[in-house]
Design a protein around this motif. Sequence first.
Motif, PDB file in Angstrom:
ATOM      1  N   SER A 108       0.801  -1.775  -0.205  1.00  0.00           N
ATOM      2  CA  SER A 108       0.219   0.206   0.037  1.00  0.00           C
ATOM      3  C   SER A 108       1.038   1.086  -0.090  1.00  0.00           C
ATOM      4  O   SER A 108       0.060   2.447  -0.821  1.00  0.00           O
ATOM      5  CB  SER A 108      -1.263  -0.211   1.204  1.00  0.00           C
ATOM      6  OG  SER A 108      -1.324  -1.111   0.768  1.00  0.00           O
ATOM      7  N   LEU A 137     -20.681  -5.130  -8.295  1.00  0.00           N
ATOM      8  CA  LEU A 137     -20.152  -5.071  -6.672  1.00  0.00           C
ATOM      9  C   LEU A 137     -20.627  -5.976  -6.370  1.00  0.00           C
ATOM     10  O   LEU A 137     -20.207  -7.198  -5.731  1.00  0.00           O
ATOM     11  CB  LEU A 137     -19.420  -3.846  -5.979  1.00  0.00           C
ATOM     12  CG  LEU A 137     -18.184  -2.823  -6.541  1.00  0.00           C
ATOM     13  CD1 LEU A 137     -18.250  -1.747  -5.641  1.00  0.00           C
ATOM     14  CD2 LEU A 137     -16.791  -4.100  -6.834  1.00  0.00           C
ATOM     15  N   TYR A 161     -17.104  -7.816 -13.982  1.00  0.00           N
ATOM     16  CA  TYR A 161     -16.108  -8.210 -12.174  1.00  0.00           C
ATOM     17  C   TYR A 161     -16.552  -9.968 -12.536  1.00  0.00           C
ATOM     18  O   TYR A 161     -15.301  -9.992 -11.329  1.00  0.00           O
ATOM     19  CB  TYR A 161     -17.399  -7.574 -11.902  1.00  0.00           C
ATOM     20  CG  TYR A 161     -17.503  -5.581 -10.914  1.00  0.00           C
ATOM     21  CD1 TYR A 161     -16.287  -5.163 -10.837  1.00  0.00           C
ATOM     22  CD2 TYR A 161     -18.010  -5.180 -12.216  1.00  0.00           C
ATOM     23  CE1 TYR A 161     -16.108  -4.123  -9.869  1.00  0.00           C
ATOM     24  CE2 TYR A 161     -18.164  -3.545 -11.489  1.00  0.00           C
ATOM     25  CZ  TYR A 161     -16.765  -3.373 -10.901  1.00  0.00           C
ATOM     26  OH  TYR A 161     -16.600  -2.354 -10.717  1.00  0.00           O
ATOM     27  N   MET A 184      -8.378  -6.765  -4.509  1.00  0.00           N
ATOM     28  CA  MET A 184      -8.562  -5.776  -4.471  1.00  0.00           C
ATOM     29  C   MET A 184      -8.353  -4.422  -4.894  1.00  0.00           C
ATOM     30  O   MET A 184      -8.883  -4.257  -5.670  1.00  0.00           O
ATOM     31  CB  MET A 184      -8.622  -5.315  -2.880  1.00  0.00           C
ATOM     32  CG  MET A 184      -9.738  -5.748  -2.244  1.00  0.00           C
ATOM     33  SD  MET A 184     -11.672  -5.721  -3.103  1.00  0.00           S
ATOM     34  CE  MET A 184     -11.517  -4.029  -2.337  1.00  0.00           C
ATOM     35  N   ALA A 185      -7.180  -4.722  -5.308  1.00  0.00           N
ATOM     36  CA  ALA A 185      -6.285  -4.043  -6.543  1.00  0.00           C
ATOM     37  C   ALA A 185      -6.975  -3.856  -7.656  1.00  0.00           C
ATOM     38  O   ALA A 185      -7.503  -2.759  -8.512  1.00  0.00           O
ATOM     39  CB  ALA A 185      -5.236  -4.267  -6.739  1.00  0.00           C
ATOM     40  N   THR A 241     -10.672  -2.811  -7.811  1.00  0.00           N
ATOM     41  CA  THR A 241     -10.152  -0.831  -7.474  1.00  0.00           C
ATOM     42  C   THR A 241     -10.208  -0.072  -8.916  1.00  0.00           C
ATOM     43  O   THR A 241     -11.061   0.858  -8.812  1.00  0.00           O
ATOM     44  CB  THR A 241      -9.111  -0.495  -6.355  1.00  0.00           C
ATOM     45  OG1 THR A 241      -9.914  -1.277  -5.604  1.00  0.00           O
ATOM     46  CG2 THR A 241      -9.501   1.275  -6.460  1.00  0.00           C
ATOM     47  N   THR A 262     -13.330  -0.416 -10.466  1.00  0.00           N
ATOM     48  CA  THR A 262     -14.694   0.712 -10.892  1.00  0.00           C
ATOM     49  C   THR A 262     -13.883   1.862 -10.865  1.00  0.00           C
ATOM     50  O   THR A 262     -15.724   2.481 -11.399  1.00  0.00           O
ATOM     51  CB  THR A 262     -14.057  -0.427  -9.044  1.00  0.00           C
ATOM     52  OG1 THR A 262     -14.603  -1.114  -8.530  1.00  0.00           O
ATOM     53  CG2 THR A 262     -15.419   1.214  -8.516  1.00  0.00           C
ATOM     54  N   SER A 263     -13.004   2.176 -10.821  1.00  0.00           N
ATOM     55  CA  SER A 263     -13.011   3.406 -12.012  1.00  0.00           C
ATOM     56  C   SER A 263     -13.014   3.972 -13.307  1.00  0.00           C
ATOM     57  O   SER A 263     -13.929   5.245 -13.051  1.00  0.00           O
ATOM     58  CB  SER A 263     -11.472   3.563 -11.086  1.00  0.00           C
ATOM     59  OG  SER A 263     -11.343   4.806 -12.214  1.00  0.00           O
ATOM     60  N   GLY A 269      -8.441   5.551 -12.987  1.00  0.00           N
ATOM     61  CA  GLY A 269      -8.394   4.315 -12.986  1.00  0.00           C
ATOM     62  C   GLY A 269      -6.722   3.858 -13.698  1.00  0.00           C
ATOM     63  O   GLY A 269      -6.091   2.781 -13.315  1.00  0.00           O
ATOM     64  N   LEU A 282      -4.401   4.162 -11.574  1.00  0.00           N
ATOM     65  CA  LEU A 282      -4.619   3.277 -10.266  1.00  0.00           C
ATOM     66  C   LEU A 282      -4.172   1.649 -11.027  1.00  0.00           C
ATOM     67  O   LEU A 282      -3.163   1.342 -10.252  1.00  0.00           O
ATOM     68  CB  LEU A 282      -5.237   2.717  -9.954  1.00  0.00           C
ATOM     69  CG  LEU A 282      -6.170   4.190  -9.055  1.00  0.00           C
ATOM     70  CD1 LEU A 282      -7.597   4.306  -8.856  1.00  0.00           C
ATOM     71  CD2 LEU A 282      -5.483   4.562  -7.394  1.00  0.00           C
ATOM     72  N   ARG A 283      -4.252   1.787 -12.057  1.00  0.00           N
ATOM     73  CA  ARG A 283      -3.495   0.325 -12.541  1.00  0.00           C
ATOM     74  C   ARG A 283      -2.305   0.199 -13.036  1.00  0.00           C
ATOM     75  O   ARG A 283      -1.365  -0.839 -12.335  1.00  0.00           O
ATOM     76  CB  ARG A 283      -3.662  -0.070 -13.675  1.00  0.00           C
ATOM     77  CG  ARG A 283      -3.671  -0.875 -14.660  1.00  0.00           C
ATOM     78  CD  ARG A 283      -4.208  -0.747 -16.604  1.00  0.00           C
ATOM     79  NE  ARG A 283      -3.605   0.009 -16.787  1.00  0.00           N
ATOM     80  CZ  ARG A 283      -4.269   0.610 -17.891  1.00  0.00           C
ATOM     81  NH1 ARG A 283      -4.939   0.053 -18.701  1.00  0.00           N
ATOM     82  NH2 ARG A 283      -3.008   1.867 -18.889  1.00  0.00           N
TER      83      ARG A 283
END
Length: 298
Positions: free
Chosen positions: A23, A111, A174, A214-215, A218, A221-222, A285, A288-289
Amino acid sequence: MNKPDSTDKTVKDPEKKRRESNSSRTWAKLKRNRAALMGGIFLLIYLICALGAPILFPGDPSAPNLISSLSPPSMENILGTDELGRSILGRILYGSRVSLMIALGVVGVGLLVGVPVGLISGYYGGKIDFIIQRFTDMLLAFPGFLLALALVAVMGVGLKNTVISIGISMVPLYIRLVRGCVLTVREEVFVEAARAVGTRDRNIILRHILPNVMAPITVQTSLCMGTAILYAAGLGFLGIGVQPPMPEWGSMLGSARGYMMAKPHVATFPGIAIFLAVLSFNLLGDGLRDAFDPRSKI
């Protein structure tokens, strides 16, 4: 009964430390990504406009004023007015709230349905996995917007049906994503150790597998939030999404298409709002990736 619990706690401690280290590394990489920071700034502005719409525009965005219809941008109406004399600025601000509700509702459906089904499919495999994946393939055979369009045509127009329809079109994404991640994580040593000491499948899925997938969830989701806004705008443009007089960017574009040449401001500003909102979620997104990817050097 006490022995498996203490052993399971021993298994979780190194795993917890590893997640905390990941993290910190992810956050450091994300702060160095200029595109992600730009997306975050746009997203922050979008959230401020959505949450603070009553303060930024205290009037009624749906109140017509035919005397000032199709007025160009001025000091009185910064972005001009539409064909009914309604403030375009006010309708964009309140429309951001509608788009945000749609985006949150859509990812909520994805989700709540897609993640549990993907976890079960990837962890247990066998006939369960086969049935779930064939159903997922059937949904993926339709383009996402076309599937949402067909569902809205069946269920009817409106905000609620728009959210459900677009949410169902996101579910197979998903399911497929989570299943692929679970197939990798379930072979890890800490999962095998938890299984060896007699930990229940439910605890393995919730404590060991879900935190490690979760990564990508996430990131998805974005990206899905941007896609949800785009799909909702498309349905609204066609007249089968959110219905007037509720301000929604797609329906604003749909009602303005007859004035695009003579009064371009009527369609330009809602289009820019859609563009910036979708861009902000996509940039975040992508950032984050890259941040979650251990091979990334950002």
